[in-house]
Design a protein around this motif. Sequence first.
Motif, PDB file in Angstrom:
ATOM      1  N   VAL A 151      -1.786  -5.818 -82.324  1.00  0.00           N
ATOM      2  CA  VAL A 151      -1.619  -7.257 -82.092  1.00  0.00           C
ATOM      3  C   VAL A 151      -0.984  -7.509 -80.723  1.00  0.00           C
ATOM      4  CG1 VAL A 151      -0.635  -9.387 -82.984  1.00  0.00           C
ATOM      5  CG2 VAL A 151      -1.338  -7.618 -84.563  1.00  0.00           C
ATOM      6  N   THR A 155      -2.699  -9.398 -77.644  1.00  0.00           N
ATOM      7  CA  THR A 155      -2.028 -10.520 -76.995  1.00  0.00           C
ATOM      8  C   THR A 155      -2.067 -10.344 -75.480  1.00  0.00           C
ATOM      9  OG1 THR A 155      -0.554 -10.773 -78.879  1.00  0.00           O
ATOM     10  CG2 THR A 155       0.165 -11.739 -76.811  1.00  0.00           C
ATOM     11  N   MET A 158      -5.558 -10.919 -74.220  1.00  0.00           N
ATOM     12  CA  MET A 158      -5.942 -12.327 -74.289  1.00  0.00           C
ATOM     13  C   MET A 158      -5.420 -13.092 -73.080  1.00  0.00           C
ATOM     14  SD  MET A 158      -5.160 -14.944 -77.316  1.00  0.00           S
ATOM     15  CE  MET A 158      -3.408 -14.942 -77.085  1.00  0.00           C
ATOM     16  N   PHE A 159      -4.232 -12.712 -72.590  1.00  0.00           N
ATOM     17  CA  PHE A 159      -3.684 -13.402 -71.431  1.00  0.00           C
ATOM     18  C   PHE A 159      -4.052 -12.686 -70.138  1.00  0.00           C
ATOM     19  CE2 PHE A 159      -0.743 -15.017 -74.804  1.00  0.00           C
ATOM     20  CZ  PHE A 159      -1.259 -16.304 -74.796  1.00  0.00           C
TER      21      PHE A 159
ATOM     22  N   MET B  52     -11.915 -12.622 -83.400  1.00  0.00           N
ATOM     23  CA  MET B  52     -11.825 -11.622 -82.322  1.00  0.00           C
ATOM     24  C   MET B  52     -13.115 -11.613 -81.504  1.00  0.00           C
ATOM     25  SD  MET B  52      -8.894 -10.143 -82.738  1.00  0.00           S
ATOM     26  CE  MET B  52      -8.755  -8.401 -82.507  1.00  0.00           C
ATOM     27  N   SER B  80      -7.430 -19.504 -76.273  1.00  0.00           N
ATOM     28  CA  SER B  80      -6.387 -18.602 -76.750  1.00  0.00           C
ATOM     29  C   SER B  80      -6.350 -18.528 -78.258  1.00  0.00           C
ATOM     30  CB  SER B  80      -5.017 -18.974 -76.176  1.00  0.00           C
ATOM     31  OG  SER B  80      -4.738 -20.306 -76.436  1.00  0.00           O
ATOM     32  N   VAL B  81      -5.910 -17.369 -78.721  1.00  0.00           N
ATOM     33  CA  VAL B  81      -5.866 -17.091 -80.146  1.00  0.00           C
ATOM     34  C   VAL B  81      -4.415 -17.130 -80.596  1.00  0.00           C
ATOM     35  CG1 VAL B  81      -6.493 -15.440 -81.951  1.00  0.00           C
ATOM     36  CG2 VAL B  81      -7.802 -15.505 -79.827  1.00  0.00           C
ATOM     37  N   PHE B  83      -2.505 -15.509 -83.397  1.00  0.00           N
ATOM     38  CA  PHE B  83      -2.860 -14.434 -84.322  1.00  0.00           C
ATOM     39  C   PHE B  83      -2.247 -14.641 -85.699  1.00  0.00           C
ATOM     40  CE2 PHE B  83      -3.304 -12.539 -80.143  1.00  0.00           C
ATOM     41  CZ  PHE B  83      -4.535 -11.933 -80.256  1.00  0.00           C
ATOM     42  N   ASP B  85      -0.885 -12.422 -87.441  1.00  0.00           N
ATOM     43  CA  ASP B  85       0.392 -11.714 -87.497  1.00  0.00           C
ATOM     44  C   ASP B  85       1.254 -12.169 -86.321  1.00  0.00           C
ATOM     45  OD1 ASP B  85       2.305  -9.972 -88.213  1.00  0.00           O
ATOM     46  OD2 ASP B  85       1.060  -8.175 -88.064  1.00  0.00           O
ATOM     47  N   ARG B  88       4.334 -10.301 -84.800  1.00  0.00           N
ATOM     48  CA  ARG B  88       4.102  -9.122 -83.978  1.00  0.00           C
ATOM     49  C   ARG B  88       3.412  -9.465 -82.667  1.00  0.00           C
ATOM     50  NH1 ARG B  88       2.104  -4.455 -88.028  1.00  0.00           N
ATOM     51  NH2 ARG B  88       3.118  -5.464 -89.761  1.00  0.00           N
ATOM     52  N   SER B  89       2.921 -10.689 -82.595  1.00  0.00           N
ATOM     53  CA  SER B  89       2.225 -11.080 -81.377  1.00  0.00           C
ATOM     54  C   SER B  89       3.202 -11.578 -80.308  1.00  0.00           C
ATOM     55  CB  SER B  89       1.201 -12.154 -81.733  1.00  0.00           C
ATOM     56  OG  SER B  89       0.891 -12.921 -80.623  1.00  0.00           O
ATOM     57  N   LEU B  90       4.381 -12.057 -80.741  1.00  0.00           N
ATOM     58  CA  LEU B  90       5.404 -12.432 -79.759  1.00  0.00           C
ATOM     59  C   LEU B  90       6.062 -11.161 -79.253  1.00  0.00           C
ATOM     60  CD1 LEU B  90       6.983 -15.459 -81.633  1.00  0.00           C
ATOM     61  CD2 LEU B  90       5.408 -15.528 -79.703  1.00  0.00           C
ATOM     62  N   GLY B 152       0.072 -20.431 -76.725  1.00  0.00           N
ATOM     63  CA  GLY B 152      -1.373 -20.624 -76.640  1.00  0.00           C
ATOM     64  C   GLY B 152      -1.725 -21.856 -75.819  1.00  0.00           C
TER      65      GLY B 152
END
Lengths: 259, 263
Positions: A151, A155, A158-159, B52, B80-81, B83, B85, B88-90, B152
């Motif tokens: 993930v 991320t 994605m950026f 995805m 932008s997605v 997520f 989860d 865990r994406s931060l 996002g």
Amino acid sequence: MTAAVVAERLRVPICAALVLGTWQIVFLSGVVPEKYFPSILSIATAFWQMLADGSVLTAWAQTFGRALIGLVGAAALGITLAILSDLSPVLSRGFRYVSDVLQPIPPAAFVPMAVFMLGLGAKLYAFVIILVTVWPPYLNGVAALSGVGAVQLNTGRMFGLSNWGLLWRIKLPAALPEIFTGIRYAATISLIAVIVSEMLAGRDGIGFMIFKKAFALRTPEVFGLMFLVGLNGVLLNGLVNLLRRAVTGWHLRMMERPE
Amino acid sequence: MPAILTADGVGKSYGSGSARMPIIDGLTLSIAKGEFVSLVGPSGCGKTTLLMCLSGLLAPSDGAVSFKGQVVDQPPIGLSVVFQDYSRSLLPWKTNLDNVLFGMRRVQGMDARAKRARAEEILAAVGLTGFGGHYPWQVSGGMQQRVAIARGIASQSELLLLDEPLAAVDAQTRADMQDLLLDVAQRFKQTCVLVTHDVEEAVYMANRVLVLGPRPTRVVREVVVDLPMPRDQLTTREAPGFLHARHEVLALIRGMRQGQKLS
Ligand SMILES: Nc1ncnc2c1ncn2[C@@H]1O[C@H](COP(=O)(O)OP(=O)(O)OP(=O)(O)O)[C@@H](O)[C@H]1O
Ligand SMILES: [Mg+2]
């Protein structure tokens, strides 16, 4: 103040008193001949004399410097190898074979070969120390880099991060806490390697001094120097922890937070 | 309204040979600019996989996705997605504000100060004034989700793909978050695609609900939600149009479940 608070405040003096007291009791009981087990006082006196004539400070600086430089080199090399392993599965497997063979070899076993190849001196120290110290940062680095979550990587992508960007901006920051755990192990190993190398192939440093004094049966001096080696460990660990706090303080605070 | 995103005959399978598992098969959809579209489908049918593929994070095995008329082969700017989860994406080594700023790394024509001001404005819009200096792990799950949404939006996004963003919060927070999401989507002109398990939520939020079939999935029905914006938690949920749409989606999903049980 309750008894518990007093005990907490006086933790260090209490522990020191316990250790010194036990030592002195063993000494007074005469179980071990005084020649091999001197009193606290004679150790302190011997240590003070070595401090006064300057010999111990020089030796300390040499040993500590070698351990520190060795540690920095080993950490840098270990992280580099871990990054290369992460980039290439072929290299990863190759390094793993090398580490499986070299890692169990104790520092003392490297010294004779290093003497033949490199002679006595700085190169020998660098070789022996790095060869035994590089593994924890390397192994932890490999595990941490490959454990970075999908993930987080998505991320980053994605950026707009490239593969290099992912490595520098996502993978390494995420892996640093675990790498630092490896560096902390490495700090201890580095000190061991320095002392052993100095004993077997040195002309100076604390390891060499311990060897010399031991042959002369100067037991109080030997014990004083051993104490100094222990102190070196505390100091080196302290330095690593300072750096760790500066670089991955977020992780320490995350782990410490009450749930 | 022109389409902002289209998927044309998209297929995706994992594995190869005898272990090949088709997840998406011949899926076609089109999202118009300014729309709010919900995607619902049985669990495990491939919704996350679809997002995805739509976002360029996964390459489809068949067909093509295009965003603003350009074929998507890597994550495009403007999409932008958020997520599934999100925690865990931060990035835990960055503060909330720095996480939002990380989302803005490809934003052009703004200096560091302007970016910071913009990030703070968006954090305020999702109700996180004063939390920019906190780390994600110092705030609640609902707040983390809002940081992820803010990040996002801050990426100069026009299209937000949201993967079950509200699945992990309690009912009351969930209702508040639904309204917040609708509000910021409107305020920051976001086209939204929302994946959700909750049929009521799907209908409440959307102009259109796309119902996905079981794996390998594709769009089996489009249900238009004929209700005005802004929505209201009380009146919208009692409106005949809402009940109608909800009925239609629920009936479809129940039909799929029974189909699965029989087979
Ligand atoms: N990387 C992968 N490799 C192989 N199979 C995968 C992979 N990722 C997902 N799958 C499988 O693909 C199917 C669809 O997964 P996906 O996560 O897209 O479904 P979903 O609809 O989002 O599920 P959920 O409702 O649980 O969120 C699942 O059966 C899953 O096990
Ligand atoms: Mg999913």
